[in-house]
Motif scaffolding. Structure first.
Motif, mmCIF file in Angstrom:
data_model
loop_
_atom_site.group_PDB
_atom_site.id
_atom_site.type_symbol
_atom_site.label_atom_id
_atom_site.label_comp_id
_atom_site.label_asym_id
_atom_site.label_seq_id
_atom_site.Cartn_x
_atom_site.Cartn_y
_atom_site.Cartn_z
ATOM 1 N N ARG A 1 0.823 -1.189 0.000
ATOM 2 C CA ARG A 1 0.000 0.000 0.000
ATOM 3 C C ARG A 1 0.869 1.256 0.000
ATOM 4 O O ARG A 1 1.976 1.263 0.506
ATOM 5 N N VAL A 2 0.296 2.311 -0.516
ATOM 6 C CA VAL A 2 0.951 3.608 -0.595
ATOM 7 C C VAL A 2 0.083 4.604 0.164
ATOM 8 O O VAL A 2 -1.142 4.553 0.075
ATOM 9 N N VAL A 3 0.720 5.509 0.904
ATOM 10 C CA VAL A 3 -0.003 6.515 1.676
ATOM 11 C C VAL A 3 0.425 7.893 1.194
ATOM 12 O O VAL A 3 1.604 8.133 0.932
ATOM 13 N N SER A 4 -0.540 8.803 1.101
ATOM 14 C CA SER A 4 -0.224 10.177 0.690
ATOM 15 C C SER A 4 -1.016 11.165 1.534
ATOM 16 O O SER A 4 -2.075 10.841 2.069
ATOM 17 N N TRP A 14 -3.620 4.010 -0.937
ATOM 18 C CA TRP A 14 -3.754 3.503 -2.290
ATOM 19 C C TRP A 14 -3.265 2.067 -2.356
ATOM 20 O O TRP A 14 -2.338 1.686 -1.649
ATOM 21 N N GLU A 15 -3.871 1.286 -3.216
ATOM 22 C CA GLU A 15 -3.381 -0.064 -3.495
ATOM 23 C C GLU A 15 -2.187 0.092 -4.417
ATOM 24 O O GLU A 15 -2.303 0.656 -5.503
ATOM 25 N N GLY A 16 -1.026 -0.379 -3.973
ATOM 26 C CA GLY A 16 0.205 -0.176 -4.727
ATOM 27 C C GLY A 16 0.221 -0.848 -6.085
ATOM 28 O O GLY A 16 0.774 -0.316 -7.044
ATOM 29 N N ASP A 17 -0.400 -2.008 -6.183
ATOM 30 C CA ASP A 17 -0.378 -2.762 -7.440
ATOM 31 C C ASP A 17 -1.280 -2.170 -8.510
ATOM 32 O O ASP A 17 -0.960 -2.201 -9.693
ATOM 33 N N THR A 18 -2.431 -1.630 -8.073
ATOM 34 C CA THR A 18 -3.426 -1.171 -9.047
ATOM 35 C C THR A 18 -3.555 0.348 -9.120
ATOM 36 O O THR A 18 -4.090 0.878 -10.094
ATOM 37 N N GLY A 19 -3.113 1.034 -8.054
ATOM 38 C CA GLY A 19 -3.302 2.474 -7.997
ATOM 39 C C GLY A 19 -4.688 2.875 -7.537
ATOM 40 O O GLY A 19 -5.021 4.060 -7.506
ATOM 41 N N ASP A 20 -5.507 1.881 -7.158
ATOM 42 C CA ASP A 20 -6.861 2.183 -6.688
ATOM 43 C C ASP A 20 -6.827 2.794 -5.296
ATOM 44 O O ASP A 20 -6.057 2.368 -4.435
ATOM 45 N N VAL A 58 -5.288 1.331 9.519
ATOM 46 C CA VAL A 58 -5.282 1.078 8.074
ATOM 47 C C VAL A 58 -6.448 0.190 7.649
ATOM 48 O O VAL A 58 -7.038 0.389 6.588
ATOM 49 N N VAL A 59 -6.801 -0.774 8.474
ATOM 50 C CA VAL A 59 -7.854 -1.731 8.106
ATOM 51 C C VAL A 59 -9.227 -1.077 8.074
ATOM 52 O O VAL A 59 -9.994 -1.253 7.130
ATOM 53 N N THR A 60 -9.548 -0.275 9.106
ATOM 54 C CA THR A 60 -10.887 0.316 9.203
ATOM 55 C C THR A 60 -10.968 1.725 8.629
ATOM 56 O O THR A 60 -12.063 2.221 8.364
#
Length: 137
Positions: A1-4, A14-20, A58-60
């Protein structure tokens, strides 16, 4: 995961693999200038121009805690490997080390010594050292 973090006062995951986009976290009232994620990926820490540090699940996507005490914009944050300490640097020229004393109460130690804003902070892997960077000499 990516955080901004952004000028819109949001923390996004963000989901790192898909960018979603996974979560858009609302809680800060001004721009989010700094973000960090715990080693286990369970928590996010954010620092904002509203002078606060927030801890997120992160989960909730829920806000776990707000840490208040800086007198200036929070420019940098870090979280220890065990997740029990958070470090923040601010435009008020201080570094704060926040320790989890209990589920309800976090204690802060304030380090004064910089003569200018604290732009970066980090915690050593074993949690015994904190480093900070500033534009001062």
């Amino acid at each position: 995961r990516v955080v901004s973090g952004g000028n819109d006062a949001l923390v996004k995951i963000w989901e790192g693999d898909t960018g979603d986009e996974v979560w858009s976290l609302k809680g800060h009232s001004h721009a989010v200038h700094a973000v960090a994620i715990s080693e286990d990926g369970a928590r996010i820490v954010s620092g904002s121009f509203d002078n606060t540090v927030k801890i997120w699940d992160v989960v909730t996507g829920e806000e776990v805690r707000t840490l208040s005490g800086h007198a200036g914009h929070v420019l940098s944050v870090a979280i220890s490997a065990d997740g029990r300490s958070v470090v923040s640097g601010s435009r008020d020229n201080t570094v704060k080390i926040w320790e989890a004393g209990s589920a309800e109460r976090w204690q802060a130690v304030t380090l004064r010594g910089h003569q200018s804003a604290v732009w970066c902070v980090a915690v050593s892997a074993d949690g015994t050292r904190v480093v900070s960077g500033s534009a001062d000499n």
